[in-house]
Design a protein around this motif. Structure first.
Motif, short mmCIF file in Angstrom:
data_model
loop_
_atom_site.label_atom_id
_atom_site.label_comp_id
_atom_site.label_asym_id
_atom_site.label_seq_id
_atom_site.Cartn_x
_atom_site.Cartn_y
_atom_site.Cartn_z
N MET A 1 0.86 -1.17 -0.02
CA MET A 1 0.02 -0.10 -0.03
C MET A 1 0.87 1.23 -0.04
O MET A 1 0.49 2.29 -0.62
CB MET A 1 -0.99 0.22 1.32
N TRP B 1 -5.40 10.65 2.68
CA TRP B 1 -4.61 9.39 3.18
C TRP B 1 -4.68 9.43 4.58
O TRP B 1 -4.79 8.32 5.47
CB TRP B 1 -3.17 9.33 2.60
N ASP C 1 -8.03 7.95 5.84
CA ASP C 1 -8.13 6.57 5.39
C ASP C 1 -7.26 5.64 6.10
O ASP C 1 -7.66 4.64 6.79
CB ASP C 1 -7.77 6.47 3.99
N ILE C 2 -6.08 6.05 6.79
CA ILE C 2 -5.06 5.39 7.38
C ILE C 2 -5.81 5.19 8.90
O ILE C 2 -5.80 4.01 9.41
CB ILE C 2 -3.82 5.85 7.48
N SER D 1 -8.41 2.72 8.93
CA SER D 1 -8.27 1.28 8.24
C SER D 1 -8.59 0.41 8.98
O SER D 1 -8.90 -0.70 8.37
CB SER D 1 -6.67 1.25 7.91
N TYR E 1 -13.94 5.31 2.60
CA TYR E 1 -12.60 5.85 2.47
C TYR E 1 -12.45 6.65 1.21
O TYR E 1 -13.48 6.89 0.55
CB TYR E 1 -11.66 4.49 1.92
N MET F 1 -7.39 2.73 -0.92
CA MET F 1 -8.24 2.38 0.13
C MET F 1 -9.65 1.93 -0.14
O MET F 1 -10.16 0.71 0.56
CB MET F 1 -8.24 3.30 1.26
N ARG G 1 -9.47 -1.61 -1.57
CA ARG G 1 -8.93 -2.62 -0.80
C ARG G 1 -9.59 -2.92 0.51
O ARG G 1 -9.80 -4.14 1.06
CB ARG G 1 -7.53 -2.23 0.14
N LEU G 2 -10.45 -2.13 1.19
CA LEU G 2 -11.10 -1.83 2.55
C LEU G 2 -12.53 -1.69 2.53
O LEU G 2 -13.19 -1.96 3.57
CB LEU G 2 -10.25 -1.41 3.51
#
Length: 160
Positions: free
Chosen positions: A1, A81, A84-85, A88, A134, A139, A142-143
């Motif tokens: 990532m 970001w 999103d982090i 996560s 996200y 992201m 992915r999530l």
């Protein structure tokens, strides 16, 4: 990532600092954790001789994690970001998300159980009601699906 995100991040060192300092000061009973964490980041950066514009950007990144409301307009990439982090964990595998839920409940053990259940359900529903949890395409890809599944399952368990 990290490699996928690298070209999209304007100030990677500032994002890294913001990630280190966000929640550096954390008291579940306080309402100003982000502000106090951002102030600490500012003090450390000032002592290190950081430029005023860097101080402002890191402050904004830390404060973005307040999640007051979903962004109405596209966010700057570094802010997207950061958020999103920070979120996560919502898209973690189911067993890890269940651990996280238990950790949150333990942090708020001082809140009466009925009040905690209502407030937690409200928070979880708030994330589910967003068009996207996200901000970044990476992201989301992915999530997002796992996060929605985790949130729906947590709500179903809370209501049962």
């Amino acid at each position: 990532m990290a490699r996928a995100a690298a070209p999209q991040i304007a100030q990677p060192a500032e994002l890294a600092l913001a990630l280190c300092f966000h929640d550096a000061i954390y008291d579940p009973q306080a309402k100003d954790n982000e502000r106090r964490s951002a102030n600490w980041a500012q003090a450390v950066m000032q002592a290190a001789g950081a430029a005023p514009d860097a101080l402002q950007r890191v402050d904004a990144l830390v404060m973005a994690t307040c999640h007051f409301q979903p962004a109405q307009a596209p966010l700057p990439a570094d802010s997207a970001w950061m958020l999103d982090i920070d979120l996560s964990i919502l898209g973690a595998p189911g067993a890890r998300f269940a651990q996280y839920q238990a950790q949150i409940q333990a942090e708020y053990a001082w809140v009466p159980a009925a009040d905690y259940a209502l407030r937690r359900q409200s928070v979880l529903r708030g994330f589910l009601q967003r068009p996207a949890i996200y901000q970044t395409a990476t992201m989301r890809a992915r999530l997002e699906a796992q996060a929605r599944q985790n949130l729906e399952q947590a709500l179903a368990l809370a209501i049962a």
